[in-house]
Design an enzyme around this catalytic site. Structure first.
Site, mmCIF file in Angstrom:
data_model
loop_
_atom_site.group_PDB
_atom_site.id
_atom_site.type_symbol
_atom_site.label_atom_id
_atom_site.label_comp_id
_atom_site.label_asym_id
_atom_site.label_seq_id
_atom_site.Cartn_x
_atom_site.Cartn_y
_atom_site.Cartn_z
ATOM 1 N N PHE A 103 13.731 46.266 44.499
ATOM 2 C CA PHE A 103 12.304 45.961 44.707
ATOM 3 C C PHE A 103 11.973 45.942 46.202
ATOM 4 C CE2 PHE A 103 13.404 42.933 41.033
ATOM 5 C CZ PHE A 103 13.490 43.976 40.121
ATOM 6 N N HIS A 104 12.693 46.736 46.997
ATOM 7 C CA HIS A 104 12.506 46.753 48.449
ATOM 8 C C HIS A 104 12.123 48.160 48.905
ATOM 9 C CE1 HIS A 104 15.527 43.163 48.591
ATOM 10 N NE2 HIS A 104 14.337 42.798 48.166
ATOM 11 N N GLU A 105 11.117 48.750 48.291
ATOM 12 C CA GLU A 105 10.690 50.105 48.621
ATOM 13 C C GLU A 105 10.129 50.146 50.051
ATOM 14 O OE1 GLU A 105 9.596 49.208 44.236
ATOM 15 O OE2 GLU A 105 9.565 48.162 46.164
ATOM 16 N N ASP A 114 15.445 52.249 49.654
ATOM 17 C CA ASP A 114 15.408 50.999 48.899
ATOM 18 C C ASP A 114 16.843 50.489 48.850
ATOM 19 O OD1 ASP A 114 14.903 48.892 47.147
ATOM 20 O OD2 ASP A 114 13.905 50.116 45.644
ATOM 21 N N HIS A 115 16.993 49.190 48.855
ATOM 22 C CA HIS A 115 18.304 48.628 48.538
ATOM 23 C C HIS A 115 18.602 48.905 47.073
ATOM 24 C CE1 HIS A 115 17.356 45.615 51.964
ATOM 25 N NE2 HIS A 115 18.013 46.656 52.437
#
Length: 581
Positions: free
Chosen positions: A516-518, A364-365
């Site tokens: 929120f970039h899983e 994730d980011h």
């Protein structure tokens, strides 16, 4: 100007709301015509829109009432990738597609109004996953929001369209052995699907595609252009298009591309699915929770899902496509008997296919809840409430930019920093971030039942490189935020202030969390930990592909919605070629 713009946005929002209501059989036809003509639509255009909404409602009602025992393809998950897959398959009228979405309608103000996206976090439109206690975040349990609504993440995110860096795509092509993932090939997809409203760039940008893209519309929060000037003084190129040439080079600063048209979010449901809801060959089933895959030997034959309290099993003549996201996709695989042998046996799940990489390689980011300044004069959020970002390198020796902080036009914090600092109501944040993390986590299941929650071990900031990169990101954000260009908009710095050494590291570990970039939990590749091949087929099985962010070998540089759409488009290309449809 603000008053005029607000009036226009309100009129368009009313049209959007009433049109969506008509598509669900709940709208008022007179009110819709009145709102549409007030917003500037001709009577002919308004009547045509209303007629389509009526047809879509009637057709989908009929499709749902007549669910069949078998479809050609079943797409599980109507997120960014799933919408693209379903649309491309359904473009052939002879192909029957069932699109299953666990969430509900996207016809809600918090989805349609781009400034209200934070309200979706923790709502019924969020799966609301939580990580396990994470030592590298001082024992915190970070939240992992994911979209649970028609459109998935594209309906609840910050509306930013970021394509990924050239180096990202070329690496995917190398590890998968498929040239179709290369940057030059992917550029062709982007040109085909985009309807770009910004400056022309025929080599890189497209017009007339499904996805309407624009720059933030005036009026802009004045903090955003001030930050662009500050970034220029810092040495970053000031660019109009952050998806242009800079995604092949060293980076730059500017305003993001947004999925907004006439004040409304253009989610991937709006772009891909809404326009075909009047077709008989695609059935969109909301509130459909996928339990598990069904097998005959090593072939996936269909899916079991729950809808309106009843368990259904429906077959797929050709294939099932899992597009349920980087947490639900490996969860469904494992519950179905596909995954790490030890984990499956631990929960008494019969092993259908041993794949040790399922749930591994979690990425994730990392976004930081700070740095924050109090407004001198409060400014409302505009467009997506995040009208500035930059791509830059924490170390000039890196091949690819690894930093992407974002302006948040509201007091964005972590659960710890909001308690440690006195947060004013009117504040803005330059959220430090890293987008080339070297930390790797994993996820698994807590039990054999579909309702057993997943266990997520993010392992954020577990490498020295990530800590150094995020520290540098904080330093740059503070330098920009405290520059002369921001003086008119910064009454005082709230956090972190002049922290150094261990104090700064403690702040970073308390403030850091998900972007929120899983992604990356069912990675594409050719090694023993890969789950899918370059055509997105699950190793060892027939009739099953994965098309979502879980297949990323490594996370892309920048927001992940656009790359997920490309993944969906690529999946559809492979299916259409194999089945000649």
């Amino acid at each position: 100007m603000d008053k005029e713009n607000k009036s226009r946005l309100e009129l368009n929002e009313e049209v959007n709301r009433l049109e969506s209501a008509l598509m669900r059989g709940r709208g008022d036809r007179r009110q819709f015509l009145k709102a549409a003509t007030a917003a500037g639509y001709s009577m002919a255009a308004a009547t045509s829109m209303m007629a389509f909404a009526d047809r879509a409602f009637a057709q989908q009602s009929a499709n749902r009432a007549a669910l069949t025992a078998e479809y050609d393809f079943i797409v599980c998950g109507a997120g960014s990738a799933g919408c693209a897959v379903a649309r491309r398959l359904a473009d052939n009228p002879n192909v029957r597609v069932l699109l299953l979405e666990a969430g509900g309608s996207d016809n809600v103000p918090q989805v349609m109004d781009g400034t209200r996206w934070p309200e979706n976090i923790g709502s019924e439109r969020d799966w609301a996953f939580k990580g396990q206690p994470t030592p590298t975040l001082n024992g915190r349990t970070p939240p992992f929001p994911m979209g649970k609504v028609l459109g998935g993440g594209s309906s609840v995110n910050g509306l930013v369209w970021a394509r990924g860096h050239k180096n990202d795509w070329d690496m995917w092509a190398e590890v998968s052995g498929e040239k179709a993932w290369s940057y030059e090939s992917v550029l062709g997809i982007y040109r085909r699907i985009e309807d770009w409203q910004g400056p022309a760039d025929p080599k890189r940008r497209g017009k007339g595609g499904e996805v309407y893209l624009s720059l933030p519309e005036a009026p802009i929060n004045p903090v955003a252009p001030a930050l662009i000037e500050a970034a220029g003084d810092f040495g970053m190129p000031k660019v109009v298009d952050l998806n242009g040439e800079i995604m092949e080079g060293e980076g730059g600063a500017g305003m993001p591309n947004l999925i907004v048209k006439n004040g409304r979010r253009v989610s991937m449901a709006v772009a891909y699915i809404h326009p075909i809801m009047d077709r008989s060959n695609i059935t969109v089933l909301l509130g459909a929770h996928v339990n598990r895959l069904k097998f005959k030997g090593k072939r996936v034959t269909g899916v079991e899902f729950v809808h309106e309290g009843k368990v259904h099993t429906i077959a797929a003549k050709h294939e099932v496509i899992l597009s349920t996201g980087a947490i639900n996709t490996p969860r469904i695989l494992m519950i179905s008997g596909v995954g790490p042998e030890k984990e499956l046996k631990k929960h008494g799940i019969p092993v259908v296919q041993k794949l040790e990489g399922v749930g591994q390689n979690f990425q994730d980011h990392i976004l930081l809840g700070g740095c924050m300044w109090e407004y001198f004069t409060p400014e409302p959020g505009r467009n997506n409430s995040a009208e500035f970002t930059f791509f830059w390198k924490s170390d000039s020796s890196l091949r690819t930019p690894d930093l992407q902080p974002f302006l948040e036009e509201f007091p964005y914090t972590s659960e710890v920093t909001r308690e440690q600092y006195t947060i004013p109501k009117a504040a803005w944040v330059l959220a430090a971030a890293i987008v080339q993390p070297t930390s790797r986590g994993h996820m698994t299941i807590s039990g054999p039942r579909p309702q057993d929650p997943p266990l997520i071990y993010p392992n954020f900031l577990s490498t020295e490189q990530d800590i150094k990169a995020l520290t540098r990101s904080v330093e740059i954000c503070r330098e920009l935020g405290n520059s002369k260009h921001l003086k008119p908009y910064a009454k005082r710095e709230i956090m972190p202030g002049e922290l150094k050494g261990k104090e700064l590291e403690r702040f970073i570990r308390n403030a850091a969390g998900t972007y929120f970039h899983e992604t990356c939990t069912c990675k594409m590749g050719r090694d023993e930990m890969s789950v899918v091949d370059g055509k997105l087929r699950v190793y060892g099985l027939e009739g099953l592909r994965i098309a979502d962010g879980s297949i990323m070998p490594a996370i892309t540089t920048g927001n992940t919605m656009a790359p997920c759409v490309v993944i969906g488009e690529r999946c559809a290309e492979e299916l259409k070629q194999q089945y000649r449809i």
